[in-house]
Write a protein that holds these residues in place. Structure first.
Motif, PDB file in Angstrom:
ATOM      1  N   GLU A   1      46.911  23.636 -38.346  1.00  0.00           N
ATOM      2  CA  GLU A   1      46.469  22.472 -38.540  1.00  0.00           C
ATOM      3  C   GLU A   1      47.555  21.732 -39.195  1.00  0.00           C
ATOM      4  O   GLU A   1      47.971  21.173 -38.271  1.00  0.00           O
ATOM      5  N   ILE A   2      47.804  22.458 -39.708  1.00  0.00           N
ATOM      6  CA  ILE A   2      49.284  21.133 -40.618  1.00  0.00           C
ATOM      7  C   ILE A   2      50.835  21.495 -39.152  1.00  0.00           C
ATOM      8  O   ILE A   2      51.009  21.012 -38.939  1.00  0.00           O
ATOM      9  N   LYS A   3      50.532  23.412 -38.833  1.00  0.00           N
ATOM     10  CA  LYS A   3      51.963  23.227 -37.650  1.00  0.00           C
ATOM     11  C   LYS A   3      51.255  22.736 -36.455  1.00  0.00           C
ATOM     12  O   LYS A   3      52.436  22.219 -35.598  1.00  0.00           O
ATOM     13  N   ASN A   4      49.782  22.370 -36.264  1.00  0.00           N
ATOM     14  CA  ASN A   4      49.932  21.481 -34.975  1.00  0.00           C
ATOM     15  C   ASN A   4      49.413  20.431 -35.300  1.00  0.00           C
ATOM     16  O   ASN A   4      49.488  19.509 -34.739  1.00  0.00           O
ATOM     17  N   ALA A   5      49.870  20.055 -36.601  1.00  0.00           N
ATOM     18  CA  ALA A   5      49.254  17.955 -36.999  1.00  0.00           C
ATOM     19  C   ALA A   5      48.198  17.390 -36.087  1.00  0.00           C
ATOM     20  O   ALA A   5      47.498  16.982 -35.278  1.00  0.00           O
ATOM     21  N   ALA A   6      47.028  19.191 -36.973  1.00  0.00           N
ATOM     22  CA  ALA A   6      45.863  18.339 -36.243  1.00  0.00           C
ATOM     23  C   ALA A   6      45.821  17.205 -37.060  1.00  0.00           C
ATOM     24  O   ALA A   6      45.752  16.587 -37.869  1.00  0.00           O
ATOM     25  N   LYS A   7      44.420  16.118 -36.435  1.00  0.00           N
ATOM     26  CA  LYS A   7      44.179  14.513 -37.003  1.00  0.00           C
ATOM     27  C   LYS A   7      42.786  14.940 -37.719  1.00  0.00           C
ATOM     28  O   LYS A   7      41.342  15.252 -37.611  1.00  0.00           O
ATOM     29  N   VAL A   8      42.981  15.689 -38.717  1.00  0.00           N
ATOM     30  CA  VAL A   8      41.875  15.889 -39.139  1.00  0.00           C
ATOM     31  C   VAL A   8      42.212  15.308 -40.980  1.00  0.00           C
ATOM     32  O   VAL A   8      43.718  15.390 -41.517  1.00  0.00           O
ATOM     33  N   CYS A   9      40.899  14.915 -41.758  1.00  0.00           N
ATOM     34  CA  CYS A   9      41.480  14.989 -43.277  1.00  0.00           C
ATOM     35  C   CYS A   9      39.583  15.030 -44.253  1.00  0.00           C
ATOM     36  O   CYS A   9      39.096  14.882 -43.200  1.00  0.00           O
ATOM     37  N   LEU A  10      40.370  14.608 -45.438  1.00  0.00           N
ATOM     38  CA  LEU A  10      39.587  14.746 -46.614  1.00  0.00           C
ATOM     39  C   LEU A  10      39.374  13.259 -46.969  1.00  0.00           C
ATOM     40  O   LEU A  10      40.446  12.534 -47.143  1.00  0.00           O
ATOM     41  N   VAL A  11      38.702  13.078 -47.578  1.00  0.00           N
ATOM     42  CA  VAL A  11      38.160  11.818 -47.409  1.00  0.00           C
ATOM     43  C   VAL A  11      37.875  11.826 -49.346  1.00  0.00           C
ATOM     44  O   VAL A  11      36.575  12.306 -49.717  1.00  0.00           O
ATOM     45  N   GLY A  12      37.933  10.572 -49.619  1.00  0.00           N
ATOM     46  CA  GLY A  12      37.543  10.457 -51.796  1.00  0.00           C
ATOM     47  C   GLY A  12      36.345  10.310 -51.629  1.00  0.00           C
ATOM     48  O   GLY A  12      35.663   8.903 -50.983  1.00  0.00           O
ATOM     49  N   GLN A  13      35.626   9.550 -52.833  1.00  0.00           N
ATOM     50  CA  GLN A  13      34.352   9.092 -52.976  1.00  0.00           C
ATOM     51  C   GLN A  13      34.114   7.600 -52.813  1.00  0.00           C
ATOM     52  O   GLN A  13      33.464   7.077 -52.103  1.00  0.00           O
TER      53      GLN A  13
ATOM     54  N   ASP B   1      41.847   3.483 -58.984  1.00  0.00           N
ATOM     55  CA  ASP B   1      41.050   4.007 -58.252  1.00  0.00           C
ATOM     56  C   ASP B   1      41.285   4.894 -57.788  1.00  0.00           C
ATOM     57  O   ASP B   1      42.051   4.968 -56.668  1.00  0.00           O
ATOM     58  N   GLN B   2      41.580   6.485 -58.305  1.00  0.00           N
ATOM     59  CA  GLN B   2      41.897   7.402 -58.210  1.00  0.00           C
ATOM     60  C   GLN B   2      40.943   8.634 -56.707  1.00  0.00           C
ATOM     61  O   GLN B   2      41.467   9.719 -56.719  1.00  0.00           O
ATOM     62  N   ASP B   3      40.016   7.897 -55.970  1.00  0.00           N
ATOM     63  CA  ASP B   3      38.804   8.329 -55.396  1.00  0.00           C
ATOM     64  C   ASP B   3      39.207   7.373 -53.940  1.00  0.00           C
ATOM     65  O   ASP B   3      38.184   8.116 -52.558  1.00  0.00           O
ATOM     66  N   ASP B   4      39.726   6.632 -53.996  1.00  0.00           N
ATOM     67  CA  ASP B   4      39.990   5.477 -53.170  1.00  0.00           C
ATOM     68  C   ASP B   4      41.572   5.983 -51.530  1.00  0.00           C
ATOM     69  O   ASP B   4      42.365   5.445 -51.954  1.00  0.00           O
ATOM     70  N   MET B   5      41.011   6.724 -51.389  1.00  0.00           N
ATOM     71  CA  MET B   5      42.096   7.809 -50.913  1.00  0.00           C
ATOM     72  C   MET B   5      41.739   8.959 -49.796  1.00  0.00           C
ATOM     73  O   MET B   5      40.475   9.349 -49.816  1.00  0.00           O
ATOM     74  N   ILE B   6      42.126   8.865 -49.095  1.00  0.00           N
ATOM     75  CA  ILE B   6      41.809  10.171 -47.869  1.00  0.00           C
ATOM     76  C   ILE B   6      43.277  10.753 -47.976  1.00  0.00           C
ATOM     77  O   ILE B   6      44.338  10.862 -47.848  1.00  0.00           O
ATOM     78  N   LEU B   7      42.970  12.360 -47.802  1.00  0.00           N
ATOM     79  CA  LEU B   7      43.922  13.281 -47.776  1.00  0.00           C
ATOM     80  C   LEU B   7      43.840  13.621 -46.421  1.00  0.00           C
ATOM     81  O   LEU B   7      42.974  14.515 -45.309  1.00  0.00           O
ATOM     82  N   ALA B   8      45.279  14.352 -45.953  1.00  0.00           N
ATOM     83  CA  ALA B   8      45.343  14.443 -44.184  1.00  0.00           C
ATOM     84  C   ALA B   8      47.102  15.673 -44.760  1.00  0.00           C
ATOM     85  O   ALA B   8      48.002  15.391 -45.577  1.00  0.00           O
ATOM     86  N   PRO B   9      46.690  15.867 -43.536  1.00  0.00           N
ATOM     87  CA  PRO B   9      48.504  17.875 -43.286  1.00  0.00           C
ATOM     88  C   PRO B   9      49.616  16.481 -43.430  1.00  0.00           C
ATOM     89  O   PRO B   9      49.558  15.175 -42.197  1.00  0.00           O
ATOM     90  N   TYR B  10      50.636  17.036 -44.047  1.00  0.00           N
ATOM     91  CA  TYR B  10      51.485  15.823 -44.149  1.00  0.00           C
ATOM     92  C   TYR B  10      52.408  15.694 -42.513  1.00  0.00           C
ATOM     93  O   TYR B  10      53.061  14.629 -42.152  1.00  0.00           O
ATOM     94  N   THR B  11      52.042  16.610 -41.746  1.00  0.00           N
ATOM     95  CA  THR B  11      52.766  16.698 -40.986  1.00  0.00           C
ATOM     96  C   THR B  11      52.363  16.376 -39.356  1.00  0.00           C
ATOM     97  O   THR B  11      53.188  14.625 -38.543  1.00  0.00           O
ATOM     98  N   THR B  12      50.706  15.920 -39.160  1.00  0.00           N
ATOM     99  CA  THR B  12      50.432  14.759 -38.619  1.00  0.00           C
ATOM    100  C   THR B  12      50.587  12.993 -39.134  1.00  0.00           C
ATOM    101  O   THR B  12      50.885  12.059 -38.500  1.00  0.00           O
ATOM    102  N   VAL B  13      50.759  12.502 -40.595  1.00  0.00           N
ATOM    103  CA  VAL B  13      50.566  11.828 -41.032  1.00  0.00           C
ATOM    104  C   VAL B  13      52.789  11.311 -41.073  1.00  0.00           C
ATOM    105  O   VAL B  13      53.148  10.546 -40.165  1.00  0.00           O
ATOM    106  N   MET B  14      53.372  12.251 -40.434  1.00  0.00           N
ATOM    107  CA  MET B  14      54.345  12.493 -40.556  1.00  0.00           C
ATOM    108  C   MET B  14      55.130  12.237 -38.714  1.00  0.00           C
ATOM    109  O   MET B  14      54.971  10.601 -38.111  1.00  0.00           O
ATOM    110  N   LYS B  15      54.636  13.139 -38.120  1.00  0.00           N
ATOM    111  CA  LYS B  15      54.463  12.965 -36.630  1.00  0.00           C
ATOM    112  C   LYS B  15      54.056  11.933 -35.853  1.00  0.00           C
ATOM    113  O   LYS B  15      53.890  10.960 -35.093  1.00  0.00           O
ATOM    114  N   ARG B  16      52.343  11.776 -36.066  1.00  0.00           N
ATOM    115  CA  ARG B  16      51.925  10.507 -35.801  1.00  0.00           C
ATOM    116  C   ARG B  16      51.603   9.012 -36.218  1.00  0.00           C
ATOM    117  O   ARG B  16      51.370   8.259 -34.902  1.00  0.00           O
ATOM    118  N   LEU B  17      51.256   9.048 -37.518  1.00  0.00           N
ATOM    119  CA  LEU B  17      51.308   8.219 -38.146  1.00  0.00           C
ATOM    120  C   LEU B  17      52.525   7.192 -38.848  1.00  0.00           C
ATOM    121  O   LEU B  17      52.200   6.408 -37.880  1.00  0.00           O
TER     122      LEU B  17
END
Lengths: 406, 252
Positions: A147-159, A201-217
């Motif tokens: 997913e990192i290699k493909n810059a997949a548009k996936v993420c993990l979310v904080g509470q 607040d350390q839970d106010d965030m989402i986490l994504a592959p860096y490639t996605t953020v670099m290339k797409r965002l």
């Protein structure tokens, strides 16, 4: 004269004047309690800052682009573009001391899901990022190398994000949210970390592959930072030196040139915040110590009055065989007992006060044995110091005149 | 008299410096007191009797002359040694009792022994109890000093003065604060102690009280002007009985 008899005499004298003894002690009680409570609050916040920083990972080393100076104009750090993915690869291949390394990009934006929206931050890295920054997956999974290699548009979310954009019974995994209009599929949720000491607040965030953020965002090639985990806390300095050496080589910097990057370790952060909170600690401690000294003067005052008031008693004690040094010791012991007793009550009172503060105001407190021993010794010293002069005066009385005293 | 001499003073002088003036309180006093005597030291105020008592009581040192107490020359002793002598060999009874306030009779009597490191806790308690029994306060041991009458307080003070088994008791106007009847009671107690062999030196300015002793020494202006033995000393118990009778007849 036996020591035990001396104690008997002094304790009897204190008990004869219960009210006055209590009032005299009150100064010391308040002083000691203040010292203990102040130190508990000061050390508590100090400790909490350290824990916050440590929870980010004690082995953590941050490499950031240095602010640059072009033609005399200082550019801010964010405009620096000196770090890129190649640096990460270079460090990974050449360093012997690094245990994990990841590029880091972050930014803020608006999340939209259905009719809900929420402003939050996005953090991103490679597959080692969660390990370095101590993020843990609560449910679902983290992103894969593919997913990192493909810059997949996936993420993990904080509470906090989950609470704000999803209604109670919706499982966020599998849902698609939009972050700054880019759709991200949620593949996992992050474990709650709570607020840090700085109130963030350390839970106010989402986490994504860096490639996605670099290339797409953000559509950029440079990194905001490189985060590295050293093999152990002890090797941090060594590791930092190695990183500096390697990065200078890879950036082809001449000896005359400054580093175009900056290395920050957790240790530095701790010592920076530590010095601020230690200053607070000294300030609080010295204010409390002043009240202890005032309490000591109270003891001196009372002992002084007591010597005058008990002149006949002193005369009698001398006439039945009390030596000057017996009288001196008696009054000194009375003063010391008062302050020690006040000290003991003060310690208890201080611990109770600290806990009340901790419970009512939710402040972090830390009561150390050091602070108890310190304030206790200090008030004993005060008892002896301020008790000395009145005791000396009592012991120097002439028994004939003392007996005649009205 | 081949009795053991307790107090022996020779040509005793005591001068005080008050401003520019030298006050001669004692100007050459010779006195010898033997074991078992009951001496009343009399005189008006300023006659030197208090000064003598201070010196005899080892609270003050003479300017000139010698003082032997129980064979020891007091003049050569320092402050701490004097305190030790007072603790082991002397007993004091004061006009105003000088008991520790809010303290039990027993604790007050124990006080002199607290300053003697050779006396153990149990010994101290035992001696104090015996002293209180001797002065007739067996039932008042736990009473606080401020809960007692003047006569009882003075009895506690007397118990305190005998608890260390002294060679001599000094009483300074010991009946001065008491009414006649209580004074007689206290004198009866002193006579009883004297009959048991206790040496007593009693300072007073009341001739009535002095009659209960065995020897009267009268002071004036720093000299002894009279030193006489009392042939038929008044028995304080008889005087007390007489007093009761008088009061009875007066009441009826």
């Amino acid at each position: 004269m036996r020591l035990i008899n001396l104690f008997k005499i002094a304790i009897a004298a204190i008990r004869r004047n219960k009210m006055r003894s209590f009032l005299t002690m009150l100064g010391i009680v308040i002083g000691v309690a203040a010292v203990i409570a102040m130190l508990a609050i000061g050390q508590g916040s100090n400790q909490s800052i350290r824990e916050t920083i440590s929870s980010m990972g004690t082995n953590l080393i941050n490499v950031m682009p240095a602010s640059q100076n072009r033609g005399g104009v200082q550019k801010g750090r964010s405009s620096s573009q000196t770090l890129d993915v190649a640096d990460v690869t270079y460090l990974k291949n050449n360093s012997t001391l690094i245990s994990a390394i990841s590029p880091e990009l972050d930014g803020s934006g608006q999340i939209v899901y259905g009719s809900n929206n929420w402003p939050t931050s996005i953090y991103s890295g490679n597959e080692e990022y969660s390990f370095i920054k101590k993020y843990e997956v609560e449910s679902g999974r983290t992103y894969t190398t593919k997913e990192i290699k493909n810059a997949a548009k996936v993420c993990l979310v904080g509470q906090t994000v989950i609470e704000n954009i999803f209604t109670d019974d919706v499982d966020p995994i599998g849902k698609t949210i939009r972050f700054n209009n880019i759709p991200f599929k949620i593949i996992g949720t992050l474990k709650e970390k709570g607020d840090n000491t700085f109130g963030q607040d350390q839970d106010d965030m989402i986490l994504a592959p860096y490639t996605t953020v670099m290339k797409r965002l953000f559509r950029q090639t440079h990194l905001r930072a490189i985060v590295i985990s050293a093999k152990s806390e002890e090797q941090i300095t060594e590791t930092s030196a190695e990183i500096t050496k390697l990065l200078r080589m890879s950036h082809k910097l001449k000896d005359s040139e400054d580093d175009d990057f900056e290395i920050r370790t957790q240790e530095e952060l701790i010592s920076n915040f530590g010095s601020i909170s230690e200053m607070m600690l000294v300030l609080l401690g010295s204010i409390a110590a002043i009240s202890l000294v005032v309490g000591g003067i109270g003891i001196m005052n009372i002992m002084y009055v007591s010597v005058t008031e008990r002149t006949r008693e002193i005369g009698l004690r001398m006439s039945i065989g009390g030596k000057g040094r017996d009288i001196l010791r008696q009054f000194l012991l009375e003063a010391t007992l008062l302050s020690v007793l006040g000290g003991i009550i003060g310690v208890v009172f201080g611990i109770v006060t600290s806990n009340v503060v901790a419970n009512l105001l939710a402040w972090p407190i830390l009561i150390t044995t050091d602070s108890i021993v310190l304030s206790f010794l200090f008030c004993t010293f005060i008892g002896v110091f301020f008790g000395w002069y009145p005791a000396k005066k009592a012991s120097a009385l002439n028994p004939i005149e003392a007996l005649r005293h009205e | 008299m081949n009795k053991q001499t307790i107090i022996e003073i020779n040509n005793l002088h005591k001068y005080y410096q008050v401003g520019d003036e030298t006050v001669k309180a004692l100007r050459g006093v010779d006195l010898s007191i033997s074991k078992g005597e009951f001496v009343a030291v009399m005189g008006t105020s300023g006659s030197g009797k208090s000064t003598l008592l201070n010196i005899l009581g080892c609270l003050d040192l003479p300017t000139k002359g010698d003082y032997f107490l129980d064979g020891e020359n007091v003049k050569t002793l320092n402050r701490n040694q004097l305190a030790e002598i007072r603790n082991k060999k002397l007993g004091f009874v004061f006009q105003s009792y000088n008991l520790l306030p809010r303290t039990s009779a027993l604790e007050n009597v124990e006080l002199p022994l607290l300053y003697n490191p050779l006396v153990s806790n149990s010994e101290r308690r035992e001696k104090a109890e015996q002293a209180l029994i001797a002065v007739g306060l067996k039932d008042r041991m736990k009473h606080l000093s401020n809960q007692m009458s003047g006569g009882q307080q003075q009895r506690v003070a007397i118990a305190r003065s005998i608890v260390n088994n002294p060679v001599v008791i000094f009483a300074d106007e010991a009946t001065g604060n008491l009414d006649t009847r209580t004074s007689f009671e206290i004198m009866a107690l002193f006579q009883e102690l004297n009959d048991k062999g206790m040496t007593i030196c009693f300072v007073t300015h009341e001739p009535d009280i002095a009659k209960f002793t065995k020897r009267n020494v009268v002071f004036r202006d720093g000299f002894i002007i009279k030193d006489e033995l009392i042939e038929n000393r008044n028995n304080a118990n008889h005087a007390l009985a007489q007093l009761k009778e008088e009061t009875y007849s007066f009441d009826n």
